[in-house]
Write an enzyme that holds these catalytic residues in place. Sequence first.
Site, PDB file in Angstrom:
ATOM      1  N   ALA A   1       2.162  -2.109   5.182  1.00  0.00           N
ATOM      2  CA  ALA A   1       2.335  -2.570   6.560  1.00  0.00           C
ATOM      3  C   ALA A   1       1.098  -3.255   7.119  1.00  0.00           C
ATOM      4  CB  ALA A   1       2.704  -1.383   7.451  1.00  0.00           C
TER       5      ALA A   1
ATOM      6  N   ASN B   1       1.326   6.571   3.997  1.00  0.00           N
ATOM      7  CA  ASN B   1       1.134   5.951   2.688  1.00  0.00           C
ATOM      8  C   ASN B   1       0.216   4.736   2.760  1.00  0.00           C
ATOM      9  OD1 ASN B   1       2.766   7.502   0.712  1.00  0.00           O
ATOM     10  ND2 ASN B   1       4.435   7.009   2.113  1.00  0.00           N
TER      11      ASN B   1
ATOM     12  N   HIS C   1      -0.821  -0.810  13.470  1.00  0.00           N
ATOM     13  CA  HIS C   1      -1.751  -0.453  12.406  1.00  0.00           C
ATOM     14  C   HIS C   1      -3.049  -1.229  12.599  1.00  0.00           C
ATOM     15  CE1 HIS C   1       1.702   1.336  10.331  1.00  0.00           C
ATOM     16  NE2 HIS C   1       2.341   0.205  10.574  1.00  0.00           N
TER      17      HIS C   1
END
Length: 258
Positions: A121, A181, A211
């Site tokens: 991501a 992850n 993120h």
Amino acid sequence: MNTPLRVGIVGCGVLANAMAGHLARQPRPVEIVGCLVRDPGRARGALPCHGSWEALLAQRPEVVVECAGQAALAQYAQVILAAGVDLVPASVGALADDALRGALLEAAAAAGARIRIPSGAMVGIDGLAAARHVGVAEVLYRGTMPPVALQRYVSGPLPERGLAFAGSAREAVARFPKNANLTGTIALAGIGFDRTRVEMLIDPDATANVHELLARGEFGDFHARVSGLRISESSPSSRIVAGSLAQAALGSGFLALS
């Protein structure tokens, strides 16, 4: 190339189907030779499913993409690599287990296979890997997510708002096996699971998974940020994750684990 790329998948859920959809739209023909699932009769979607790794490998995939969680990666990755088949793991957090990571690297080296770590991501993973050669002193990943993206996948209480976790990447993947992850990818690209710092925050007003990657060292410093829409309400993964898995399966945009 006219020869279809033969792709196998571990799992057949939302992420696997989203990734398969991206592969179906590529200029190069791609054949999904099968998905490995516990119960083929209950699998979602129209992808062909198999109930054993032997049946999946009998379809001669060139690459297998894992989309089924850390336990599935630990169970099947070694036999896939030992068969000489490249592996793209979505559940990169499982590689915080040093013994597992070592066993997978050994199996891959013996069979001439590769472990392709997807960018997930986040953007900037390639830059972090490059900076490592110059010198990286600090790496911080900060994830900000709506409560539904975290509460459904962890045990124990979480705050309604604010800091839910602060610690190392190794601790993060154990606490948030479905949500952290990406911290595994960052740790492998940079300074490792113990030195990579992680902050997980809950924001009830958030409409996306945010993120952030901050790194500093002899190379200088950088700050990367992605606001990623989730695949669906039933999946904690950002849409871009499915794209990164497809890209790695096609042979680009990945970190070769060594």
